[in-house]
Design an enzyme around this catalytic site. Sequence first.
Site, short mmCIF file in Angstrom:
data_model
loop_
_atom_site.label_atom_id
_atom_site.label_comp_id
_atom_site.label_asym_id
_atom_site.label_seq_id
_atom_site.Cartn_x
_atom_site.Cartn_y
_atom_site.Cartn_z
N LYS A 115 0.82 -1.22 0.00
CA LYS A 115 0.00 0.00 0.00
C LYS A 115 0.85 1.26 0.00
O LYS A 115 0.48 2.26 -0.59
CB LYS A 115 -0.98 0.01 1.18
N LYS A 201 -5.08 -9.45 -6.31
CA LYS A 201 -6.30 -9.87 -5.58
C LYS A 201 -7.47 -8.95 -5.90
O LYS A 201 -7.27 -7.76 -6.19
CB LYS A 201 -6.03 -9.95 -4.07
N LYS A 204 -11.39 -3.70 -3.23
CA LYS A 204 -12.32 -2.57 -3.32
C LYS A 204 -11.65 -1.37 -3.97
O LYS A 204 -12.29 -0.54 -4.58
CB LYS A 204 -12.77 -2.13 -1.92
#
Length: 339
Positions: A115, A201, A204
């Site tokens: 991230k 993956k 969202k």
Amino acid sequence: MRVVSGIQPTGKPHLGNYLGAIVNYVKLQDEAHASGGRCFIFLADLHAISQPHDPTELAANTREMTATLVACGVDPAKTVLFNQAQVPAHAELQWLLNGTARMGWLNRMTQWKDKAGKNREGQSVALFTYPVLQAADVLLYQATHVPVGEDQKQHLELARDIAQKFNNDFCSDKDPTFTLPEPYIPPAAARIMSLRDGTAKMSKSDPSDMSRISLTDSPETIMKKVKKARTDPEPLPSEEAGLEGRAEAKNLVGIYAALTGRTAGDVLAEHGGQGFGVFKPALGELLAETLKPINARFAELKNDGEALDAILARGASQAREEGRDTLAHAYRALGLVRG
Ligand code: AQP
């Protein structure tokens, strides 16, 4: 049996969240209820502020995710369902655990690395310490079972390390503060991948809506997304070994298997030899059928803000009560004086 898990109210929940985590919330909720245990499911709104966010959207998403969980079968009569922000003990315990967690441990977290990317200096401190809050979330309730997707396994191992070090450093063998939690990861759906890239993956935050099936997608949208999912030109193999090196095919077969409660081998025994022109519509229909009742229930619940707030308020009050003793134990163990 004490089941604890959480989901961020960021964006729309997708098939990865459903098969990787929510299905098991419901399964373990029922097992815990039947065996006199306790199940806690929370909206991780404190985690959601670790990344840039819109406050108005966060409040709306928290209610919407509550409606989704209830629509999926999380039952507020059996489960303590609440949002973190109403239970200050989560943030308090995180601070207490910050004294035990090591920088080196957090630096090794792959989610932090993914991230933060190349811009570590520009990230919030909360994104870095996110796994310590997760440790607090589960340790506060003496969790034994933590239903999560594969991507959260490393964070749960960290929670165990923190618990163990805290118990060793500050508690006698006879009176440990924390129970060491175990991850509960579904074998068939541990990691649902993006429909556009079988190596990433389903998530969202992927900018492409075509990469994921949202739980509130209409049957038409589901079918369109499945038909447009990236695949290769080969037909399906008749055995699992034939999926090696075919990430997208493996993902679609894995989804079919998880939805029907079968293994990938069983699915291939039935569908091996089929091209995607046949397999994709079958998968699209199966998905639409599975999500139909969830959609209908969600539509009933989502506009009843008062009922959703009441569920969260009741759950938060139960959670505050359930976490009280562990928090007090942690304060005492650290030698912190409280009135
Ligand atoms: N693709 C996935 N396959 C299986 N399980 C998954 N989970 C998430 N994605 C997949 C599981 O869903 C639970 C809740 O996840 P979360 O919303 O708290 O956090 P997340 O993992 O960060 O979810 P996203 O969709 O990937 O969000 P963004 O894009 O914001 O990072 C967890 O148990 C997780 O394992």
